[in-house]
Design an enzyme around this catalytic site. Structure first.
Site, PDB file in Angstrom:
ATOM      1  N   LEU A   1      11.126   1.499   6.740  1.00 58.11           N
ATOM      2  CA  LEU A   1      10.444   1.988   5.549  1.00 58.11           C
ATOM      3  C   LEU A   1      11.059   3.347   5.210  1.00 58.11           C
ATOM      4  CD1 LEU A   1       8.047   1.477   3.570  1.00 58.11           C
ATOM      5  CD2 LEU A   1       6.938   3.316   4.841  1.00 58.11           C
TER       6      LEU A   1
ATOM      7  N   LYS B   1       6.401  -1.782   1.799  1.00 62.30           N
ATOM      8  CA  LYS B   1       5.246  -1.205   2.501  1.00 62.30           C
ATOM      9  C   LYS B   1       4.075  -2.170   2.356  1.00 62.30           C
ATOM     10  CE  LYS B   1       3.135   3.372   3.201  1.00 62.30           C
ATOM     11  NZ  LYS B   1       3.262   3.401   4.649  1.00 62.30           N
TER      12      LYS B   1
ATOM     13  N   TYR C   1       0.826  -1.210   0.000  1.00 59.35           N
ATOM     14  CA  TYR C   1       0.000   0.000   0.000  1.00 59.35           C
ATOM     15  C   TYR C   1       0.852   1.249   0.000  1.00 59.35           C
ATOM     16  CZ  TYR C   1       0.900   0.947   4.986  1.00 59.35           C
ATOM     17  OH  TYR C   1       1.489   1.253   6.183  1.00 59.35           O
TER      18      TYR C   1
ATOM     19  N   ARG D   1      -7.195 -20.655  -0.974  1.00 61.38           N
ATOM     20  CA  ARG D   1      -6.050 -20.439  -0.105  1.00 61.38           C
ATOM     21  C   ARG D   1      -4.930 -21.455  -0.352  1.00 61.38           C
ATOM     22  NH1 ARG D   1      -3.758 -21.455   4.657  1.00 61.38           N
ATOM     23  NH2 ARG D   1      -2.932 -19.699   5.849  1.00 61.38           N
TER      24      ARG D   1
ATOM     25  N   GLU E   1      12.994   3.025  13.692  1.00 59.91           N
ATOM     26  CA  GLU E   1      11.898   3.893  13.244  1.00 59.91           C
ATOM     27  C   GLU E   1      10.745   3.732  14.204  1.00 59.91           C
ATOM     28  OE1 GLU E   1      10.099   2.936   9.447  1.00 59.91           O
ATOM     29  OE2 GLU E   1      10.309   0.793   9.768  1.00 59.91           O
TER      30      GLU E   1
ATOM     31  N   ARG F   1       8.176   4.203  -4.864  1.00 64.25           N
ATOM     32  CA  ARG F   1       8.186   3.292  -3.706  1.00 64.25           C
ATOM     33  C   ARG F   1       7.151   2.185  -3.880  1.00 64.25           C
ATOM     34  NH1 ARG F   1       7.354   5.684   2.230  1.00 64.25           N
ATOM     35  NH2 ARG F   1       5.208   5.828   1.491  1.00 64.25           N
TER      36      ARG F   1
ATOM     37  N   HIS G   1      -0.344 -21.101  -0.311  1.00 63.68           N
ATOM     38  CA  HIS G   1       0.699 -20.098  -0.097  1.00 63.68           C
ATOM     39  C   HIS G   1       1.377 -19.680  -1.391  1.00 63.68           C
ATOM     40  CE1 HIS G   1      -0.042 -21.138   4.029  1.00 63.68           C
ATOM     41  NE2 HIS G   1       0.850 -20.259   4.463  1.00 63.68           N
TER      42      HIS G   1
END
Ligand code: PDD
Length: 285
Positions: A201, A145, A31, A98, A177, A50, A100
């Site tokens: 990040l 992110k 995101y 589902r 951070e 990014r 992986h």
């Protein structure tokens, strides 16, 4: 609210995603949060760069061109009531039963909306905020992110339970951070912050603040401050798209410096506001 979902614009109550979306079952997505000033997305090239690094790091291929991302973000900025707020953009690996391993030929889910700004409390600006030191329990690719934010959520709640509004995350005795921000320590007029490696990040606000600091002849040192460095710093600052810049004035209940936002905070905060005003006038992006 109008939202963008997979090429369509629709009211949020009509936007639907599958219960098998991998963003829902695995947190398998990335995101961006992009501030908007006077309908103009802030540092949009850097946010898109990014986003592309996050997509590359997670091997999600949307097929979107830069032009498509810029048009989408501009469009969201234009439709933001009052023109001030932020865009949330999320891309997941799409819908699959589902398993992986990556599904074959499943298009990613692309979702975005813009929301009005939540004003920073005057008290936080004037007095600074409380922070708590917590062990960084996240994975080793914090440069991506990702929407898998369970560690950040737990850490932020733990900080809140201790009466603090940000968690300062510690790995190997170094403050890397915050749970949702970058962290800076000011010592003897120098600005210290962790290097933009895989353990943080690389914040778009961080990058700008470092540029502004250098323009104001402040020495910038991209080395992680230790816990002791931060606890005995003259000033501690945090930055993020959501909160801009705030001074941290207490850590685990103890005052930072004289317990009030300091001179470098005021200088860099003003420089950041000046830059945002230039974005509003369309002079910089
Ligand atoms: N978070 N570090 C982490 C872990 C973050 O989650 C964020 C931002 C930052 C600051 O990056 P930027 O300056 O580009 O916003 C650093 C966003 C705002 C969020 O999750 O809401």
């Amino acid at each position: 609210m109008l939202v963008y979902l997979n090429g369509e614009w629709l009211p949020d109550e009509r936007a639907r995603i599958s219960v098998f979306d991998r963003g829902f079952t695995f947190g398998d997505g990335v995101y961006e949060v992009i501030p908007v000033y006077a309908s103009r997305p802030f540092r949009v090239e850097r946010h898109v760069a990014r986003l592309k690094r996050s997509l590359g790091g997670t091997r999600i291929d949307t097929g979107y061109t830069d032009r498509q991302w810029f048009d989408l973000l501009d469009n969201l900025g234009q439709h933001l009531p009052m023109g001030e707020g932020s865009i949330y953009l999320q891309v997941t690996r799409g819908v699959s039963l589902r398993q992986h391993t990556f599904p074959a030929r499943t298009p990613p889910t692309v979702f975005a909306y813009a929301r009005p700004a939540i004003a920073t409390a005057n008290r936080d600006l004037a007095q600074g905020i409380a922070a708590a030191l917590l062990a960084d329990i996240r994975w080793a690719r914090c440069d991506i992110k990702t929407t898998s934010l369970i560690a950040n959520v737990l850490l932020t709640q733990e900080a809140a339970d201790r009466g603090a509004s940000e968690a300062l995350l510690v790995r190997d005795n170094q403050v890397r951070e915050g749970a949702a921000s970058n962290v800076f320590a000011v010592r003897h007029g120098r600005l210290y912050t962790a290097p933009a490696d895989h353990l943080i990040l690389s914040g778009i606000t961080r990058e700008l603040v470092l540029e502004l600091a250098r323009q104001h002849a402040v020495d910038v040192i991209e080395e992680s401050p230790t816990v002791e460095d931060v606890c005995t710093a003259d000033e501690v600052l945090i930055t993020s798209s959501g909160r801009g810049m705030l001074a941290v004035t207490t850590i685990d209940g103890a005052p930072v410096g004289d317990g009030r936002p300091g001179a470098l905070f005021r200088l860099l905060y003003e420089a950041l506001q000046t830059f945002k005003d230039a974005v509003r006038r369309g002079e910089v992006r």
